[in-house]
Design a protein around this motif. Structure first.
Motif, PDB file in Angstrom:
ATOM      1  N   LEU D 258     -16.632  20.905  22.019  1.00  0.00           N
ATOM      2  CA  LEU D 258     -17.363  21.542  23.124  1.00  0.00           C
ATOM      3  C   LEU D 258     -18.230  20.547  23.902  1.00  0.00           C
ATOM      4  N   GLU D 259     -18.092  20.607  25.217  1.00  0.00           N
ATOM      5  CA  GLU D 259     -18.898  19.767  26.111  1.00  0.00           C
ATOM      6  C   GLU D 259     -19.962  20.619  26.778  1.00  0.00           C
ATOM      7  N   ARG D 260     -21.168  20.132  26.807  1.00  0.00           N
ATOM      8  CA  ARG D 260     -22.247  20.900  27.451  1.00  0.00           C
ATOM      9  C   ARG D 260     -22.911  20.116  28.573  1.00  0.00           C
ATOM     10  N   TRP D 261     -23.237  20.833  29.622  1.00  0.00           N
ATOM     11  CA  TRP D 261     -24.062  20.289  30.699  1.00  0.00           C
ATOM     12  C   TRP D 261     -25.423  20.974  30.608  1.00  0.00           C
ATOM     13  N   GLN D 262     -26.444  20.211  30.337  1.00  0.00           N
ATOM     14  CA  GLN D 262     -27.787  20.775  30.303  1.00  0.00           C
ATOM     15  C   GLN D 262     -28.805  19.661  30.416  1.00  0.00           C
ATOM     16  N   ASP D 263     -29.947  19.967  31.026  1.00  0.00           N
ATOM     17  CA  ASP D 263     -31.056  19.014  31.093  1.00  0.00           C
ATOM     18  C   ASP D 263     -30.648  17.656  31.667  1.00  0.00           C
ATOM     19  N   GLY D 264     -29.896  17.692  32.744  1.00  0.00           N
ATOM     20  CA  GLY D 264     -29.566  16.444  33.432  1.00  0.00           C
ATOM     21  C   GLY D 264     -28.472  15.625  32.782  1.00  0.00           C
ATOM     22  N   ARG D 265     -27.831  16.196  31.744  1.00  0.00           N
ATOM     23  CA  ARG D 265     -26.845  15.432  30.993  1.00  0.00           C
ATOM     24  C   ARG D 265     -25.597  16.256  30.728  1.00  0.00           C
ATOM     25  N   VAL D 266     -24.520  15.552  30.466  1.00  0.00           N
ATOM     26  CA  VAL D 266     -23.360  16.190  29.868  1.00  0.00           C
ATOM     27  C   VAL D 266     -23.213  15.567  28.485  1.00  0.00           C
ATOM     28  N   PHE D 267     -23.056  16.407  27.470  1.00  0.00           N
ATOM     29  CA  PHE D 267     -23.039  15.843  26.124  1.00  0.00           C
ATOM     30  C   PHE D 267     -22.114  16.585  25.171  1.00  0.00           C
ATOM     31  N   GLN D 268     -21.769  15.866  24.118  1.00  0.00           N
ATOM     32  CA  GLN D 268     -21.036  16.442  22.984  1.00  0.00           C
ATOM     33  C   GLN D 268     -21.793  16.082  21.721  1.00  0.00           C
ATOM     34  N   ARG D 269     -21.694  16.921  20.728  1.00  0.00           N
ATOM     35  CA  ARG D 269     -22.293  16.626  19.434  1.00  0.00           C
ATOM     36  C   ARG D 269     -21.525  15.486  18.756  1.00  0.00           C
ATOM     37  N   GLU D 270     -22.219  14.534  18.164  1.00  0.00           N
ATOM     38  CA  GLU D 270     -21.541  13.524  17.330  1.00  0.00           C
ATOM     39  C   GLU D 270     -21.678  13.968  15.868  1.00  0.00           C
ATOM     40  N   HIS D 271     -20.783  13.481  15.010  1.00  0.00           N
ATOM     41  CA  HIS D 271     -20.867  13.845  13.598  1.00  0.00           C
ATOM     42  C   HIS D 271     -22.169  13.339  12.979  1.00  0.00           C
ATOM     43  N   ALA D 272     -22.631  14.068  11.974  1.00  0.00           N
ATOM     44  CA  ALA D 272     -23.839  13.647  11.272  1.00  0.00           C
ATOM     45  C   ALA D 272     -23.499  12.919   9.974  1.00  0.00           C
ATOM     46  N   ASP D 273     -22.343  13.223   9.415  1.00  0.00           N
ATOM     47  CA  ASP D 273     -21.903  12.516   8.206  1.00  0.00           C
ATOM     48  C   ASP D 273     -20.403  12.707   8.028  1.00  0.00           C
ATOM     49  N   PHE D 274     -19.879  12.159   6.930  1.00  0.00           N
ATOM     50  CA  PHE D 274     -18.424  12.164   6.750  1.00  0.00           C
ATOM     51  C   PHE D 274     -17.866  13.557   6.461  1.00  0.00           C
ATOM     52  N   THR D 275     -18.721  14.484   6.033  1.00  0.00           N
ATOM     53  CA  THR D 275     -18.164  15.778   5.600  1.00  0.00           C
ATOM     54  C   THR D 275     -17.477  16.504   6.752  1.00  0.00           C
ATOM     55  N   THR D 276     -18.026  16.389   7.950  1.00  0.00           N
ATOM     56  CA  THR D 276     -17.330  17.018   9.075  1.00  0.00           C
ATOM     57  C   THR D 276     -16.300  16.070   9.686  1.00  0.00           C
ATOM     58  N   ARG D 277     -16.653  14.773   9.748  1.00  0.00           N
ATOM     59  CA  ARG D 277     -15.732  13.809  10.385  1.00  0.00           C
ATOM     60  C   ARG D 277     -14.375  13.807   9.687  1.00  0.00           C
ATOM     61  N   PHE D 278     -14.381  13.908   8.345  1.00  0.00           N
ATOM     62  CA  PHE D 278     -13.127  13.788   7.600  1.00  0.00           C
ATOM     63  C   PHE D 278     -12.788  15.064   6.824  1.00  0.00           C
ATOM     64  N   ALA D 279     -13.343  16.194   7.242  1.00  0.00           N
ATOM     65  CA  ALA D 279     -13.097  17.448   6.533  1.00  0.00           C
ATOM     66  C   ALA D 279     -11.601  17.732   6.415  1.00  0.00           C
ATOM     67  N   ASP D 280     -10.911  17.641   7.536  1.00  0.00           N
ATOM     68  CA  ASP D 280      -9.478  17.926   7.513  1.00  0.00           C
ATOM     69  C   ASP D 280      -8.721  16.883   6.700  1.00  0.00           C
ATOM     70  N   ALA D 281      -9.163  15.636   6.781  1.00  0.00           N
ATOM     71  CA  ALA D 281      -8.470  14.577   6.031  1.00  0.00           C
ATOM     72  C   ALA D 281      -8.545  14.834   4.536  1.00  0.00           C
ATOM     73  N   TYR D 282      -9.718  15.242   4.046  1.00  0.00           N
ATOM     74  CA  TYR D 282      -9.841  15.543   2.617  1.00  0.00           C
ATOM     75  C   TYR D 282      -8.943  16.718   2.238  1.00  0.00           C
ATOM     76  N   ASP D 283      -8.951  17.766   3.040  1.00  0.00           N
ATOM     77  CA  ASP D 283      -8.100  18.915   2.731  1.00  0.00           C
ATOM     78  C   ASP D 283      -6.634  18.491   2.669  1.00  0.00           C
ATOM     79  N   THR D 284      -6.211  17.725   3.651  1.00  0.00           N
ATOM     80  CA  THR D 284      -4.816  17.286   3.696  1.00  0.00           C
ATOM     81  C   THR D 284      -4.486  16.405   2.503  1.00  0.00           C
ATOM     82  N   GLU D 285      -5.393  15.493   2.189  1.00  0.00           N
ATOM     83  CA  GLU D 285      -5.184  14.591   1.053  1.00  0.00           C
ATOM     84  C   GLU D 285      -4.938  15.368  -0.234  1.00  0.00           C
TER      85      GLU D 285
END
Lengths: 339, 339, 339, 339
Positions: D258-285
């Protein structure tokens, strides 16, 4: 032709010179091309035909004698810079000199010496990246400290191909040369060493070239810079930098413009060469230089000392390229004249 | 001050006029501001102080009498356009008139009549989007037929806020007005009807405004255009278009520039108003107009007929806004004079 | 085969059924396919060969009699849903029914009546978009009010092509049907009217189709939804939504994944069909349904009432498509049974 | 509990073990957790409470004796891997061992020796990046040669922060370790040397750490890899790679969603740790490993030899980190057993 406009002598009417003539004639306010200095008469005439009011000359000295020159823009190959700069300085004329200032540190030192006999700096060097809006934004971010201190610069410089005259050392002197100017400018710190790493060679490169290379540059404040330098990568022209700060990162040189969805893909056009990538930067550079000439400050951008430092870095870079290892650059104090 | 440069009288020294004076003085080649026409003397003097060589006048007629005007740039509010255009046409001067040409079709018709007494079109209307690089690329794509025929245009025009003087009808006459020019220009076909839909009202809008609105525009060739028009959306200024073709789509007005990663996000700055969004477009517009004046073609962009068509669409749009339903615009043949 | 795992009868072994069989067999925990109900014996056997432990049946009633079914997943064409749902409800079995619930509101009402004789809802309808991570994020944003109230939803549904059996009304009943579910779910408000606009026809569409269409949907809370529906756009499969809030906007369905620079372009692959675009959403949908069956709640997603509301909207949409104008949908109170 | 499902003993019920238990219980088909091996009884019970059908044991040997284990998933800290692997191998059980295989090459060699007494490889090592969809796409691109030969890999691994127990060498053994696996896998060639460069230190790093570092890795086929390794960069978690080919480049790990436009910016959330970044990879593994166990191939991913090679690279990397210079890794032929 005018009373207020800066009368510019453009020296060199090759591709770069012709581009500057067009710029001064059609897109820059407050200046016009009064003289085209070019030994090749046919090329000179072709250029003059597109610059109403410009006369042609075989040498800069002749143009100066004609008393129609307020400032000089040098767009010849680098080896011919010194012989043009020196008479221009003698005539006390402001100079915008295409990069590099000169090719050898020794030559640059002679230029510095001549310039310092004048009352103030007269030479601006054409490192146009400093005028690119994104580079400016990146520098503002460094200066603001909004993301903490700058830690690394990760640079990419990719060309689709190079002309036949491009030889191995030009990877440094013609291409990485830009990073030697812009990385210290971004980071606020001088280059202290240069090293060159060799990835697998691109088999599509001309036989005489061993590239890409990865250049590792250390700055006095500890910032580490790496530059991936590619000149046969085919897909297009790309100059990008990722800055790593203590609390975040920033990236410039990313794709922009019209997005298309077609044939199973979403795509944007990438630049094919520097003329579109840095079109605005060149316009801004020359416009700001013309204003500096009009208001008597002469320089609004990298000066001759900056150009000299780049020549030192290039010399070290060429050694690193050919002999391997980490090549140090001794510290030299910036003279007050160039503060 | 010069022999070749176009001497421009700028009429109106408000925000828009001051911006054009700065542009003509600092960024445009081949022209300078010779006259500033502004009844408010203090404002006129302030503007003149920034334009070396400019004299101030209370009326355009006075400036013309002083024999220092080659061309006229009109930057007054729309209701004052006709009384400035008519004397300028009488003096046979090329005109760059900020949008709209005039506010009422009736008034536009008088202007067209006066202009057609001259040998050729003299009026260019300041719809600057046509000079934006991305709009140009989109038009090239339409013309190329590379993605098949154009089918829809989906437009977005979002303002963070509007000044106190902005009233409901200006949603059409001041804002959607741009789409009435650029959509037909992109699609190569006239507007035939306008309709306005009302989404949920933005509670942050000024009490006098009922917005956003969704404007649905039909073109003669069947292309359907919808325009989301927001003027209190706070986050920034955004003008974007998605073009739907038979074989694909294209999108312009997307974010660009430095990307930052910080505080759990990756972000880019969005524009805050039109001054940065269309900075290059305004420069290009005025530079190309100056060239057209110099070469005697006078117009290089939307002409008075285009401006008249927009006035017709705005009239229909205001009716649709206030009375609902689909409002038709009768076809009028473009006169050969404006071909 | 197991004591804890849910024994699922999959009804219909066409493309959609086969996909669900594969999902239940290879990617979903806590369930397995115990029965494949498919009148075409060859197709049934082919499917069973890929689902160890599954038996084949010509009717659901036979499978139920064999006492090997804990739950039913219906993947037949829509016109056959009611005759499968009713016996499953009679057997008190939880049901996951592919969209639509049934094709006619009349039929949906019969299903609702039968279901309400049971102790609690037993039917979940397969609107998988609610399980897509980005749709979930968008709904969280609406609920949080972090960007102010939702004002508009601007939806895009583009297919590269459609099979021969796809006829004009399926633009509504097979395609826009998803927006009739997901827009009210996002906005928290029922559909009150539907209107269809006709842009220029895509000449690449099959002769029987007049498309794309632009569907305009009003919700009870004033949120306006427009849906661009394309089924012959060739370039790929794209489902995207831009939500307009009072203070900002949000966009989902944008490109992601590996980015390539090659041949003068930077590009990403776009989806070719729904199987990749919504692969994770289908997995999540079925996994969560299996958990709901295991814990006795039966439904974790859109229920039969939601499916009935969509049938009403589709009926209105088909009328709007064929007869023009704004077609109203009368309000019906959600029964407490489906709260 | 089932006849067909793989009965998995999970060894270690810390954060990683608990995550795998949840995965096997809720998201993976064809397996369930039959045994939780964890000396800390409270932690064991807490884990077992979330895994219906799991019994707890203080040692793997006890679980094996209970005859309820078909396969072993090891999620203990690295120093405890060898003492768990060896009895599992003795019991002829397939193993999925979280990275690293073991911490010392010496220990890895003992594991290899024990494994080679069996009929075929039994150990898969948990380098989950190989199962990430984008890494897979990048590898397909390398293999296809569609962009020419691979020349460089430019890797970024950024963590917002690290726990107190994280010490300097773990920059290599816990973090860069992933690149030691995935870079050779992508490039199809072994690591031959490792070097570490030190940029300016991040003042926000814990006092005990001198980071970020830039790790330069050479592969046998000449591909040069550089890895920027940051563990205190605050903004979020980012793992990205840019591959440089002869004719183009490719980039993975870029922002999406999801992309958001708010407060003079357009932004996306970045991952906070590996659990979301590689969630699918772990499941697939884990899902693919379960299938491999079911079909008797045991391994579908990096095997013990791969794990051993990574241990060698880590050893060299730690030397390079602490002593400087380029540290070579002698070539060892891959045994036929691991072909």
């Amino acid at each position: 032709m005018t009373q207020n406009d800066v009368r510019v002598a453009v020296v060199g009417a090759g591709m770069m010179g012709a581009d500057h003539i067009s710029r001064l004639t059609h897109r820059v306010s407050g200046a016009f091309v009064s003289a085209i200095v070019e030994p090749d008469a046919a090329r000179a005439d072709a250029a003059a035909a597109k610059a109403p009011g410009a006369q042609t000359f075989a040498s800069l000295e002749q143009a100066i004698s004609a008393d129609i020159v307020d400032a000089v823009l040098i767009a010849t190959p680098g080896q011919f810079h010194e012989p043009v700069i020196l008479p221009a300085l003698e005539a006390n004329l402001p100079i915008l000199c295409e990069k590099p200032l000169t090719q050898e540190p020794e030559s640059s030192r002679r230029v510095l010496e001549a310039e310092q006999k004048l009352d103030k700096p007269h030479i601006q060097v054409g490192f146009m990246r400093r005028f690119d809006r994104e580079y400016e934004q990146l520098r503002e971010l460094v200066t603001s400290n909004d993301a903490g201190e700058l830690v690394m610069l990760r640079c990419v410089h990719r060309n689709p191909s190079v002309p036949d005259a491009y030889h191995q050392n030009m990877l440094i002197t013609d291409s990485v040369v830009h990073e030697f100017d812009v990385a210290p400018w971004l980071a606020g710190s001088d280059v202290t060493s240069v090293e060159v790493k060799h990835p697998r060679r691109n088999s599509l490169a001309p036989e005489r070239l061993k590239e890409p290379i990865l250049v590792i540059i250390e700055l006095a404040n500890g910032v580490l810079v790496d530059v991936e330098m590619n000149v046969s990568i085919q897909f297009g022209y790309q100059v990008a930098t990722e800055a790593v700060f203590e609390k975040g990162t920033a990236r410039i040189g990313q794709p922009s413009g019209l997005e298309r969805w077609q044939d199973g893909r979403v795509f944007q056009r990438e630049h094919a060469d520097f003329t579109t990538r840095f079109a605005d930067a060149y316009d801004t550079e020359v416009q700001r230089w013309v204003r500096a000439v009009q208001n008597g400050t002469n320089v609004d951008g990298p000066n001759a000392w900056d150009g000299y430092k780049v020549a030192l870095a290039c010399e070290a870079g060429v050694t690193a390229l050919n002999e391997g290892g980490i090549v140090q650059i001794p510290h030299e104090e910036r003279p007050a004249f160039y503060a």
